[in-house]
Design a protein around this motif. Structure first.
Motif, mmCIF file in Angstrom:
data_model
loop_
_atom_site.group_PDB
_atom_site.id
_atom_site.type_symbol
_atom_site.label_atom_id
_atom_site.label_comp_id
_atom_site.label_asym_id
_atom_site.label_seq_id
_atom_site.Cartn_x
_atom_site.Cartn_y
_atom_site.Cartn_z
ATOM 1 N N LEU A 1 4.714 0.334 0.824
ATOM 2 C CA LEU A 1 4.368 0.590 2.204
ATOM 3 C C LEU A 1 5.211 0.416 2.821
ATOM 4 O O LEU A 1 7.121 -0.089 2.411
ATOM 5 C CB LEU A 1 2.931 -1.032 2.692
ATOM 6 C CG LEU A 1 1.756 -0.507 1.847
ATOM 7 C CD1 LEU A 1 1.043 -1.826 2.232
ATOM 8 C CD2 LEU A 1 1.188 0.456 1.916
ATOM 9 N N LEU A 2 5.532 -0.307 4.414
ATOM 10 C CA LEU A 2 6.385 -0.021 5.202
ATOM 11 C C LEU A 2 7.094 -1.355 4.841
ATOM 12 O O LEU A 2 8.969 -1.191 5.170
ATOM 13 C CB LEU A 2 6.315 -0.050 6.820
ATOM 14 C CG LEU A 2 5.975 1.971 7.176
ATOM 15 C CD1 LEU A 2 4.575 1.017 8.565
ATOM 16 C CD2 LEU A 2 6.935 1.979 7.576
ATOM 17 N N THR A 3 6.372 -2.315 4.755
ATOM 18 C CA THR A 3 7.128 -3.422 3.852
ATOM 19 C C THR A 3 7.211 -4.013 3.308
ATOM 20 O O THR A 3 7.328 -5.252 2.454
ATOM 21 C CB THR A 3 5.772 -5.014 5.170
ATOM 22 O OG1 THR A 3 4.941 -4.330 4.728
ATOM 23 C CG2 THR A 3 6.413 -5.105 6.777
ATOM 24 N N GLY A 4 7.656 -3.420 2.041
ATOM 25 C CA GLY A 4 7.954 -2.851 0.276
ATOM 26 C C GLY A 4 6.520 -2.950 0.243
ATOM 27 O O GLY A 4 5.479 -2.300 0.447
ATOM 28 N N LEU A 5 6.837 -2.726 -1.590
ATOM 29 C CA LEU A 5 5.797 -3.246 -2.068
ATOM 30 C C LEU A 5 4.549 -3.750 -2.225
ATOM 31 O O LEU A 5 4.716 -5.006 -2.445
ATOM 32 C CB LEU A 5 6.879 -3.111 -3.364
ATOM 33 C CG LEU A 5 5.985 -2.521 -5.083
ATOM 34 C CD1 LEU A 5 5.132 -1.142 -5.326
ATOM 35 C CD2 LEU A 5 6.287 -2.844 -6.703
ATOM 36 N N HIS A 6 3.752 -3.235 -2.100
ATOM 37 C CA HIS A 6 2.272 -4.405 -2.398
ATOM 38 C C HIS A 6 1.035 -3.622 -3.465
ATOM 39 O O HIS A 6 0.892 -2.612 -4.067
ATOM 40 C CB HIS A 6 1.519 -3.758 -1.163
ATOM 41 C CG HIS A 6 2.211 -4.513 -0.156
ATOM 42 N ND1 HIS A 6 3.891 -4.175 0.207
ATOM 43 C CD2 HIS A 6 2.075 -5.644 0.495
ATOM 44 C CE1 HIS A 6 4.383 -5.158 1.812
ATOM 45 N NE2 HIS A 6 3.247 -6.001 1.108
ATOM 46 N N ALA A 7 -0.334 -4.152 -3.808
ATOM 47 C CA ALA A 7 -1.043 -3.626 -4.767
ATOM 48 C C ALA A 7 -2.363 -3.804 -3.565
ATOM 49 O O ALA A 7 -1.835 -5.019 -3.405
ATOM 50 C CB ALA A 7 -1.156 -4.910 -5.817
ATOM 51 N N VAL A 8 -2.064 -2.780 -3.458
ATOM 52 C CA VAL A 8 -3.419 -2.567 -2.318
ATOM 53 C C VAL A 8 -4.985 -1.987 -2.920
ATOM 54 O O VAL A 8 -4.583 -0.685 -4.053
ATOM 55 C CB VAL A 8 -2.625 -2.130 -1.006
ATOM 56 C CG1 VAL A 8 -1.489 -2.792 -0.350
ATOM 57 C CG2 VAL A 8 -2.806 -0.562 -1.784
ATOM 58 N N ALA A 9 -5.803 -2.202 -2.359
ATOM 59 C CA ALA A 9 -7.146 -1.348 -2.770
ATOM 60 C C ALA A 9 -7.542 -1.051 -1.893
ATOM 61 O O ALA A 9 -8.262 -1.486 -0.527
ATOM 62 C CB ALA A 9 -8.351 -2.193 -3.327
ATOM 63 N N ASP A 10 -8.225 0.249 -1.418
ATOM 64 C CA ASP A 10 -8.996 0.655 -0.691
ATOM 65 C C ASP A 10 -10.067 0.088 -0.519
ATOM 66 O O ASP A 10 -10.783 -0.325 -0.879
ATOM 67 C CB ASP A 10 -9.745 1.984 -0.541
ATOM 68 C CG ASP A 10 -7.993 3.012 -0.765
ATOM 69 O OD1 ASP A 10 -6.851 2.826 0.189
ATOM 70 O OD2 ASP A 10 -8.298 4.506 -1.678
ATOM 71 N N ILE A 11 -10.588 0.118 1.044
ATOM 72 C CA ILE A 11 -12.149 -0.733 1.084
ATOM 73 C C ILE A 11 -12.343 -0.147 1.654
ATOM 74 O O ILE A 11 -12.110 1.527 2.954
ATOM 75 C CB ILE A 11 -11.945 -1.597 1.900
ATOM 76 C CG1 ILE A 11 -10.894 -1.928 3.294
ATOM 77 C CG2 ILE A 11 -11.076 -3.000 1.153
ATOM 78 C CD1 ILE A 11 -10.996 -3.299 4.369
#
Ligand SMILES: [Zn+2]
Length: 138
Positions: free
Chosen positions: A86-96
């Motif tokens: 993302l804009l602020t770096g690497l993240h583990a994200v999940a769609d909600i």
């Protein structure tokens, strides 16, 4: 008899009304936030999504514009987590998504790899385009 589709392995309920068991797994509609609270609701089906008290930040950017960061949400389902830059770096994200109408709302931060972004872990982003304010507050 009907063959269950491969794509959607949702259980089609637990049969008919089975006696007077106290435990009812049927989700009638949704969770409700306390009515006195200022709340954000799904713009598509009006299910409650979050309380204003849980709002952390309004300065996030979603794919469709402004997005808000919430400490907790209700009536929201979560997809599998995946790593995204993302804009602020690497993240583990999940769609909600909205559990009531299945509309994708935003994402949840499962894990932040940058220490400066750790505060977002376990928090939820909902895009403004999918929310409506309830209770007539401004
Ligand atoms: Zn909805």
């Amino acid at each position: 008899m009907w063959a269950a589709g491969a794509c959607c392995s949702r259980q089609a309920g637990e049969g008919g009304a089975g006696g007077a068991t106290a435990r009812t797994p049927v989700k009638t509609f949704q969770a409700y936030l306390p009515p006195a609270h200022r709340t954000y609701s799904c713009i598509h089906c009006r299910a409650h999504l979050a309380s204003h008290d849980e709002l952390i930040s309004k300065s996030f950017q979603g794919s469709q514009g402004r997005a808000y960061l919430f400490n907790s949400v209700v009536n929201v389902g979560c997809g599998p987590a995946e790593e995204r830059v993302l804009l602020t770096g690497l993240h583990a994200v999940a769609d909600i998504y909205c559990e009531c109408c299945k509309t994708m709302l935003g994402w949840k931060y499962e894990h932040a790899f940058e220490s400066s972004q750790k505060y977002k872990e376990g928090k939820f982003i909902i895009e403004l385009a999918h929310m409506v304010k309830e209770n007539g507050w401004d």
